[in-house]
Scaffold this active site. Structure first.
Site, short mmCIF file in Angstrom:
data_model
loop_
_atom_site.label_atom_id
_atom_site.label_comp_id
_atom_site.label_asym_id
_atom_site.label_seq_id
_atom_site.Cartn_x
_atom_site.Cartn_y
_atom_site.Cartn_z
N ASN A 19 81.28 68.36 -0.27
CA ASN A 19 80.41 67.44 -0.68
C ASN A 19 80.77 66.05 0.11
OD1 ASN A 19 82.82 67.69 -2.46
ND2 ASN A 19 81.96 66.19 -3.92
N GLU A 58 79.55 62.37 -1.11
CA GLU A 58 78.88 61.53 -1.87
C GLU A 58 78.68 60.03 -1.26
OE1 GLU A 58 81.49 62.69 -6.10
OE2 GLU A 58 81.69 60.74 -5.16
N CYS A 109 75.63 68.14 -0.91
CA CYS A 109 76.59 69.32 -1.68
C CYS A 109 77.22 69.84 -0.18
CB CYS A 109 75.72 70.28 -2.15
SG CYS A 109 74.81 69.70 -3.74
N GLU A 169 77.50 73.15 -0.07
CA GLU A 169 76.99 74.65 0.27
C GLU A 169 75.66 74.10 1.36
OE1 GLU A 169 77.45 75.10 -4.29
OE2 GLU A 169 77.15 73.34 -2.69
#
Length: 129
Positions: A39, A41, A50, A52
């Site tokens: 991830n 941010e 994210c 994934e």
């Protein structure tokens, strides 16, 4: 290297200065190659990505479009499921029967499938005229 090892290793690279919630993901492409993501941010929260999604983007950037397994790990008390958007992203490149393992850094694992994560998936068949 296993999916678990790859996801755990990439999790350490997560950029999570606001939530301090690091997530790592590893996917195995149809070729057998493992792609990873973590991830990332952003101070403008909706602009983050994210783990994934990062792993899927790496797979597609490498020229592959099918994944056969996914592993997601976070430092949480119980396994964290992929968010709704990532469930749809997984469904784009996987079969409904594709195995998804969600894990904690303390070793708790939960195994499911893409279809179980996203019943009633929106897919290419919905686009047919």
């Amino acid at each position: 290297m296993s999916l678990k090892e790859a996801a755990n290793a990439v999790r350490e690279n997560a950029h999570a200065p606001y939530s301090n919630f690091k997530v790592g993901a590893a996917i195995r492409a149809q070729s057998g190659t493992i792609y990873v993501g973590c991830n990332v941010e952003n101070v403008a929260y909706p602009e983050g990505t994210c783990a994934e999604a990062g792993a899927i983007a790496a797979m597609v950037a490498a020229g592959e479009t099918a994944l056969t397994e996914a592993y997601v790990i976070a430092g949480s008390p119980m396994p964290v499921t992929p968010c709704g958007g990532c469930r749809q992203k997984l469904a784009e490149f996987a079969q409904g029967t594709t195995r998804v393992t969600m894990a904690t850094t303390s070793g708790v694992e939960q195994v499911t499938t893409v279809a179980e994560l996203l019943p009633g998936v929106f897919n290419a068949a919905h686009m047919e005229t």
